[in-house]
Motif scaffolding. Structure first.
Motif, PDB file in Angstrom:
ATOM      1  N   PRO A 484       6.321   1.686   4.390  1.00 21.90           N
ATOM      2  CA  PRO A 484       7.207   1.370   5.400  1.00 21.90           C
ATOM      3  C   PRO A 484       5.956  -0.132   5.487  1.00 21.90           C
ATOM      4  CG  PRO A 484       6.148   2.459   7.569  1.00 21.90           C
ATOM      5  CD  PRO A 484       5.934   2.471   6.115  1.00 21.90           C
ATOM      6  N   THR A 485       4.861   0.174   5.054  1.00 25.09           N
ATOM      7  CA  THR A 485       3.825  -1.641   4.845  1.00 25.09           C
ATOM      8  C   THR A 485       3.901  -2.048   3.664  1.00 25.09           C
ATOM      9  OG1 THR A 485       1.809   0.381   4.712  1.00 25.09           O
ATOM     10  CG2 THR A 485       2.813  -1.088   7.369  1.00 25.09           C
ATOM     11  N   VAL A 486       4.212  -1.144   2.993  1.00 24.28           N
ATOM     12  CA  VAL A 486       3.556  -1.346   0.644  1.00 24.28           C
ATOM     13  C   VAL A 486       4.812  -2.148   0.888  1.00 24.28           C
ATOM     14  CG1 VAL A 486       5.440   0.354  -0.170  1.00 24.28           C
ATOM     15  CG2 VAL A 486       3.162  -0.551  -1.150  1.00 24.28           C
ATOM     16  N   ASP A 487       3.909  -3.478  -0.254  1.00 23.90           N
ATOM     17  CA  ASP A 487       5.233  -4.801  -0.931  1.00 23.90           C
ATOM     18  C   ASP A 487       5.474  -3.410  -1.944  1.00 23.90           C
ATOM     19  OD1 ASP A 487       6.612  -5.609  -2.317  1.00 23.90           O
ATOM     20  OD2 ASP A 487       4.369  -7.450  -2.615  1.00 23.90           O
ATOM     21  N   PRO A 488       6.989  -3.352  -1.590  1.00 27.14           N
ATOM     22  CA  PRO A 488       8.431  -2.364  -2.041  1.00 27.14           C
ATOM     23  C   PRO A 488       8.488  -3.380  -3.754  1.00 27.14           C
ATOM     24  CG  PRO A 488      10.057  -3.352  -0.691  1.00 27.14           C
ATOM     25  CD  PRO A 488       7.775  -3.806  -0.683  1.00 27.14           C
ATOM     26  N   TYR A 489       8.375  -4.115  -3.987  1.00 33.92           N
ATOM     27  CA  TYR A 489       7.899  -4.989  -5.542  1.00 33.92           C
ATOM     28  C   TYR A 489       6.553  -4.483  -6.507  1.00 33.92           C
ATOM     29  CZ  TYR A 489      12.419  -7.231  -3.882  1.00 33.92           C
ATOM     30  OH  TYR A 489      13.251  -8.044  -3.449  1.00 33.92           O
ATOM     31  N   ARG A 490       5.058  -4.025  -5.450  1.00 36.22           N
ATOM     32  CA  ARG A 490       3.618  -3.354  -5.877  1.00 36.22           C
ATOM     33  C   ARG A 490       4.093  -1.900  -6.275  1.00 36.22           C
ATOM     34  NH1 ARG A 490       1.137  -8.683  -4.051  1.00 36.22           N
ATOM     35  NH2 ARG A 490       1.950 -10.458  -5.960  1.00 36.22           N
ATOM     36  N   LEU A 491       4.642  -1.671  -6.038  1.00 35.17           N
ATOM     37  CA  LEU A 491       3.924   0.449  -5.987  1.00 35.17           C
ATOM     38  C   LEU A 491       3.582   0.466  -7.314  1.00 35.17           C
ATOM     39  CD1 LEU A 491       7.857   1.697  -5.592  1.00 35.17           C
ATOM     40  CD2 LEU A 491       5.796   1.283  -3.817  1.00 35.17           C
ATOM     41  N   PRO A 492       1.981   1.363  -7.377  1.00 35.04           N
ATOM     42  CA  PRO A 492       1.449   1.709  -8.095  1.00 35.04           C
ATOM     43  C   PRO A 492       1.956   2.526  -9.407  1.00 35.04           C
ATOM     44  CG  PRO A 492       0.430   2.625  -6.021  1.00 35.04           C
ATOM     45  CD  PRO A 492       2.627   1.832  -5.753  1.00 35.04           C
ATOM     46  N   GLY A 493       1.338   1.740 -10.415  1.00 35.68           N
ATOM     47  CA  GLY A 493       2.187   2.281 -12.055  1.00 35.68           C
ATOM     48  C   GLY A 493       3.309   1.579 -12.504  1.00 35.68           C
ATOM     49  N   THR A 494       3.926   0.809 -11.936  1.00 32.42           N
ATOM     50  CA  THR A 494       4.693  -0.172 -12.325  1.00 32.42           C
ATOM     51  C   THR A 494       5.078  -1.295 -12.774  1.00 32.42           C
ATOM     52  OG1 THR A 494       5.489  -0.650  -9.896  1.00 32.42           O
ATOM     53  CG2 THR A 494       6.112   1.396 -10.337  1.00 32.42           C
ATOM     54  N   THR A 495       5.912  -1.775 -13.422  1.00 31.46           N
ATOM     55  CA  THR A 495       6.174  -2.582 -13.999  1.00 31.46           C
ATOM     56  C   THR A 495       7.393  -3.062 -13.507  1.00 31.46           C
ATOM     57  OG1 THR A 495       4.806  -2.078 -16.191  1.00 31.46           O
ATOM     58  CG2 THR A 495       6.663  -4.198 -16.358  1.00 31.46           C
ATOM     59  N   THR A 572       1.829  -3.435 -11.744  1.00 33.27           N
ATOM     60  CA  THR A 572       0.475  -2.885 -10.719  1.00 33.27           C
ATOM     61  C   THR A 572      -0.038  -1.821 -11.594  1.00 33.27           C
ATOM     62  OG1 THR A 572       1.952  -3.596  -8.696  1.00 33.27           O
ATOM     63  CG2 THR A 572       0.378  -2.162  -8.228  1.00 33.27           C
ATOM     64  N   VAL A 573      -1.884  -2.422 -11.414  1.00 38.62           N
ATOM     65  CA  VAL A 573      -2.493  -1.538 -11.606  1.00 38.62           C
ATOM     66  C   VAL A 573      -2.742  -0.019 -10.893  1.00 38.62           C
ATOM     67  CG1 VAL A 573      -5.021  -0.972 -12.456  1.00 38.62           C
ATOM     68  CG2 VAL A 573      -3.759  -2.947 -13.683  1.00 38.62           C
ATOM     69  N   ASP A 574      -2.697  -0.739  -9.657  1.00 43.20           N
ATOM     70  CA  ASP A 574      -2.557   0.076  -7.953  1.00 43.20           C
ATOM     71  C   ASP A 574      -2.509  -0.712  -7.116  1.00 43.20           C
ATOM     72  OD1 ASP A 574      -3.187   2.214  -6.949  1.00 43.20           O
ATOM     73  OD2 ASP A 574      -4.972   3.222  -7.694  1.00 43.20           O
ATOM     74  N   ASN A 575      -2.323   0.080  -5.801  1.00 42.42           N
ATOM     75  CA  ASN A 575      -1.773  -0.347  -4.722  1.00 42.42           C
ATOM     76  C   ASN A 575      -2.584   0.413  -3.568  1.00 42.42           C
ATOM     77  OD1 ASN A 575      -1.171  -2.447  -2.454  1.00 42.42           O
ATOM     78  ND2 ASN A 575       0.858  -2.836  -3.106  1.00 42.42           N
ATOM     79  N   ARG A 576      -3.492   0.286  -3.107  1.00 44.82           N
ATOM     80  CA  ARG A 576      -4.193   2.073  -2.679  1.00 44.82           C
ATOM     81  C   ARG A 576      -4.098   1.256  -1.007  1.00 44.82           C
ATOM     82  NH1 ARG A 576      -4.289   5.050  -4.953  1.00 44.82           N
ATOM     83  NH2 ARG A 576      -5.711   6.855  -3.274  1.00 44.82           N
ATOM     84  N   ASN A 577      -3.419   2.082  -0.157  1.00 44.68           N
ATOM     85  CA  ASN A 577      -3.589   1.913   1.622  1.00 44.68           C
ATOM     86  C   ASN A 577      -5.070   2.523   2.064  1.00 44.68           C
ATOM     87  OD1 ASN A 577      -3.024   2.276   4.198  1.00 44.68           O
ATOM     88  ND2 ASN A 577      -1.490   3.567   3.977  1.00 44.68           N
ATOM     89  N   LEU A 578      -5.421   1.276   3.081  1.00 47.58           N
ATOM     90  CA  LEU A 578      -6.934   1.433   3.207  1.00 47.58           C
ATOM     91  C   LEU A 578      -6.608   1.474   4.687  1.00 47.58           C
ATOM     92  CD1 LEU A 578      -8.564  -1.448   1.456  1.00 47.58           C
ATOM     93  CD2 LEU A 578      -8.473   0.759   0.421  1.00 47.58           C
ATOM     94  N   GLY A 579      -5.507   2.124   5.118  1.00 48.18           N
ATOM     95  CA  GLY A 579      -5.230   2.042   6.481  1.00 48.18           C
ATOM     96  C   GLY A 579      -5.674   0.663   7.871  1.00 48.18           C
ATOM     97  N   PRO A 580      -5.366   0.748   9.192  1.00 48.10           N
ATOM     98  CA  PRO A 580      -5.395  -0.156   9.796  1.00 48.10           C
ATOM     99  C   PRO A 580      -6.790  -0.941   9.341  1.00 48.10           C
ATOM    100  CG  PRO A 580      -5.438   1.755  10.525  1.00 48.10           C
ATOM    101  CD  PRO A 580      -5.888   2.270   9.886  1.00 48.10           C
ATOM    102  N   THR A 581      -7.744  -0.020   9.238  1.00 49.75           N
ATOM    103  CA  THR A 581      -9.205  -1.164   9.936  1.00 49.75           C
ATOM    104  C   THR A 581      -9.612  -2.240   7.604  1.00 49.75           C
ATOM    105  OG1 THR A 581     -11.128   0.346   8.474  1.00 49.75           O
ATOM    106  CG2 THR A 581      -9.946   0.002  10.747  1.00 49.75           C
ATOM    107  N   GLY A 582      -9.152  -0.948   6.636  1.00 47.58           N
ATOM    108  CA  GLY A 582      -9.627  -1.352   5.192  1.00 47.58           C
ATOM    109  C   GLY A 582     -10.786  -1.380   5.188  1.00 47.58           C
ATOM    110  N   GLY A 583     -12.269  -0.903   5.353  1.00 44.53           N
ATOM    111  CA  GLY A 583     -12.895  -1.075   5.028  1.00 44.53           C
ATOM    112  C   GLY A 583     -14.369  -1.458   3.213  1.00 44.53           C
TER     113      GLY A 583
END
Length: 805
Positions: A484-495, A572-583
């Motif tokens: 629900p939070t990722v940008d659906p146009y920027r999924l990892p590995g996709t063009t 999108t080379v990668d799109n890593r979910n860093l959780g609520p804090t993102g540190g």
């Protein structure tokens, strides 16, 4: 008033017998056969071999009692509903209502009655044997029968609720409450089941009566026969399972390459496949030793599929999202009073337990091996321990607990190796410390599946999405509110094109498929070359994408990227979910970048990047890469109409290659190093000799890694790349070994080659192993392989082993 019950009393009241028969028992006496089957089904759906006073069972049983108490307190029979929040009366039955509509509420009403019946029959619930609860259950059954689910009713809405969901729950309750129901009541319920699920429901293996749906229908028919003492119904259910077993070459079912398809074009090993596996395990166990035991020899195909089809998509307790279809959007539902988020781990745990159950009917060797596999998966799931799973059924919980406590078992480690699934355009790659999975689409396999208002923005999940997980890190990457939070146009590995797409774009049930043939690859079982000719969903975007899966790296190439949508195009080379804090610290070419949110920068000439706690990225020759940290809000309701509206927030680190607006023949190249340290990433970037990009064009893409003896080429058209010449489109992967041997792996991803000639300009002394499709081989200063008709190989890899000169 709650009546205290001893364990013996509980068994007597709920089972009519305290005998819980195991797999492989002798044939039953004819007079006791249906009573014994009812007793066995009670055992299967209530569980066995656990101590109700010990954890994790005591709290689970207490929670069951609490939930049942709430359901009983709010039950209020009225015209059109049994619970006020579950109105099933359809004001407009001519309007198609799907599973979140009125027929879904009818289904859920029966499910709640099943919960009440379990609380009545299970020990330690606080409601065990409660006569008031018993009467409420019976009254609830009567109300639903008289008001909605009866032999004179015309179904409306989603067929599933009438033929599978409601009757399964109803029959479970009839088994559990059998002694509390009169013959007249039972006859009415069975007549309703016969009305909605007639014998004709399994007369043809087609439509909604295939794969997992067929197994579910057989469960209904079998239990209807058991409750109604109908030998003919049980026999029909058993025989109707047989079409599920054989391999298929199109449509729904299991494929020889390990693929599993449902809804004609959707890879579904982790969702419908889970249902199929669990349903077969239950039915095999129910009927074992009876006059209706499942003895079809083709059932061995299902046993083989445990390691061939399911295990490749299980990793440390989770089941990979790339084979879960629209289930990825079922995170947090609006109707869930406990607010339990579903995810890849919680979908994986029932698969593990079903494997344990199925093993009881397999050979001793298979059973022991599977239990050892499951023990390893259970032990390694640190992110979401299966024995603390809040939604895993109690019988499944008991099965996994028994495996964990079995000291005779040695847990099996995750294997290393590569698996290609050309029949569903999927691949998995496993190395020590990490695993990856690739999702593609072609003319047979849909871009994505939406339906029932679910997975509304999964548009690009088949556009080359590359998932990856670490063994002890990043296991919650796609579990923690990713979808629900990722940008659906920027999924990892996709063009993808940034062209705006409407929710459910392309149509329901996998209707949209790209008109492309070249999707697939070749593998020697350890490494692989994989390619996808990409056409964008409702877009003019086209691209050639290649992945070369190696020991510690995935090399990713893109070329021919062209689009006239009038919008930007990105990889999108990668799109890593860093959780609520993102540190997580982010380093580029040795410089630590800002940790602020939001932050973005174009990294011109970047050679390498590293994300702390995740891994590294290398850009051969340098690249202009856009990096951004962003904090994204979302809710499950935005991607699933039945989802919760609660807003959640997650932070992301995104790396993209911006190809600009309306690019023509744009390209990219990067290396993904899961789990790599910054030092190892830097060293790989500095070693200019490690990787040679042989080609990266619209015609061919290929690489060689001399230190690994690896060469991989995707021939989009015939031609010459390095030491390889192919007469026609194909995929080639070569592994040269230190002992003077090599394996040449070749495939026809297009499934159109009636002949193919491949020349490798390398001295070869002898060919030591060949596939049936190889017509001839000439050795000497070069190797020339001539293949015959490859159209019948279904894109499978053809391996030729040689001794080098």
């Amino acid at each position: 008033m709650t009546t205290p019950w001893s364990r013996r009393g509980f068994l007597a009241i709920c089972s009519g017998t305290a005998v819980a028969l195991g797999i492989g028992t002798p044939a039953f006496a004819a007079s006791d056969e249906f009573a014994t089957l009812r007793a066995r089904w009670r055992t299967l759906i209530l569980g066995e071999g656990f101590d109700p006073a010990a954890e994790p069972f005591a709290s689970r049983l207490s929670g069951l009692g609490t939930t049942a108490g709430r359901y009983r307190a709010t039950m209020a029979p009225a015209a059109g509903s049994l619970w006020p929040d579950l109105v099933y009366a359809d004001p407009d039955p001519d309007t198609d209502q799907e599973s979140f509509g009125y027929s879904g509420n009818m289904n859920t009403s029966y499910t709640r009655l099943s919960t009440l019946a379990q609380a009545y029959c299970q020990p330690g619930t606080g409601l065990t044997g409660d006569t008031g609860l018993r009467d409420a259950i019976v009254a609830g059954l009567d109300h639903l029968h008289d008001d909605v689910y009866n032999a004179s009713r015309t179904p409306y809405g989603n067929w599933y609720n009438w033929q599978i969901g409601a009757p399964q729950a109803l029959l479970d309750v009839c088994v559990l409450m059998y002694d509390a129901l009169s013959a007249t009541q039972l006859a009415g319920h069975l007549a309703a089941v016969d009305h909605f699920v007639p014998d004709s429901a399994v007369a043809s293996y087609s439509g909604t009566s295939t794969g997992a749906n067929r197994v579910d229908l057989c469960r209904v028919l079998a239990l209807r026969g058991v409750v109604g003492a109908s030998a003919a119904k049980v026999a029909l259910a058993r025989d109707a399972l047989s079409p599920v077993f054989p391999y298929v070459t199109s449509g729904d079912g299991l494929y020889a390459d390990g693929s599993f398809i449902q809804h004609t074009s959707v890879p579904y090993t982790g969702s419908y496949g889970s249902v199929l596996l669990g349903g077969l395990g239950l039915l095999f166990a129910l009927l074992a030793g009876s006059g209706w035991a499942v003895t079809d020899p083709n059932r061995q195909i299902v046993f083989d599929a445990v390691e061939h089809s399911w295990a490749p998509f299980l990793y440390n307790g989770l089941v990979m999202d790339g084979v879960a279809g629209r289930a990825i959007s079922r995170g947090l539902t609006a109707s869930d009073p406990q607010h339990i988020q579903q995810d890849d781990h919680l979908r994986g745990h029932p698969v593990l337990a079903s494997i344990v159950l199925l093993g009881q009917g397999a050979s001793d060797a298979e059973n022991a091996r599977w239990r050892a596999l499951v023990k390893g998966w259970v032990q390694r799931d640190h992110y979401s321990p299966p024995l603390a799973d809040p939604v895993l059924s109690l019988p499944h919980l008991a099965r996994l607990k028994a495996v964990q406590d079995d000291t005779s078992l040695t847990a099996v480690a995750e294997p290393a190796g590569h698996r290609l699934f050309p029949s569903m355009a999927r691949a998995t790659h496993r190395r020590p410390g990490w695993a990856a999975s690739l999702s593609m689409a072609d003319k047979r396999i849909t871009y994505y599946e939406t339906g029932n208002g679910e997975n509304l923005r999964g548009w690009h999940t088949g556009a080359g999405m590359l998932y990856w997980w670490g063994d002890t890190f990043a296991n919650g990457q796609y579990s923690d509110a990713f979808w629900p939070t990722v940008d659906p146009y920027r999924l990892p590995g996709t063009t993808t094109s940034r062209k705006a797409l409407a929710d459910a774009a392309g149509g329901d049930w996998g209707a949209a498929k790209p008109d492309v043939n070249w999707v697939g690859g070749a593998t020697d079982g350890e490494r692989a070359a994989v390619g996808q000719y990409l056409k964008g969903l409702q877009s003019t975007l086209v691209a050639k994408k290649s992945w070369f899966f190696l020991d510690d790296t995935v090399v990713c190439l893109g070329a021919g990227i062209t689009c006239t949508d009038g919008t930007a195009v990105e990889t999108t080379v990668d799109n890593r979910n860093l959780g609520p804090t993102g540190g997580a610290p982010f380093t580029v070419d040795g410089t630590l970048e800002p940790a602020a949110y939001p932050w973005s920068a174009t990294l011109t000439g970047a050679k390498w990047a590293h994300l702390g706690g995740h891994g590294g990225y290398v850009f051969p020759g340098g690249a202009a890469v856009r990096a951004l940290r962003e904090s994204r809000d979302g809710s499950w309701s935005t991607i699933n109409k039945g989802g919760a509206t609660t807003v959640v927030n997650r932070r992301y680190l995104t790396l993209c290659v911006d190809h600009g607006t309306d690019p023509v023949n744009a390209s990219y190249a990067y290396l993904l190093l899961p789990g790599a340290s910054a030092a190892r990433t830097r060293a790989r970037a500095a070693d200019a000799q490690w990787l040679t990009v042989l080609a990266n064009s619209d015609s061919q893409q290929g690489i060689s890694v001399r230190s690994l003896g690896f060469t991989g080429v995707n021939f989009w058209f015939g031609g010459t790349v390095g030491t390889l010449t192919a007469s026609d489109p194909c995929c080639v992967m070569i592994s040269e070994h230190g002992d003077g041997t090599a394996v040449i792996a070749v495939s026809d991803p297009m499934r159109m080659r009636t002949g193919l000639t491949l020349t490798w300009r390398r001295a070869v002394a002898a060919v030591t192993s060949t596939p049936a499709a190889l017509a001839s081989a000439a050795t000497g200063s070069a190797l020339t392989l001539t293949f015959g008709d490859l159209t019948g190989t279904a894109g499978a890899t053809q391996r030729v082993a040689v001794r080098l000169g």
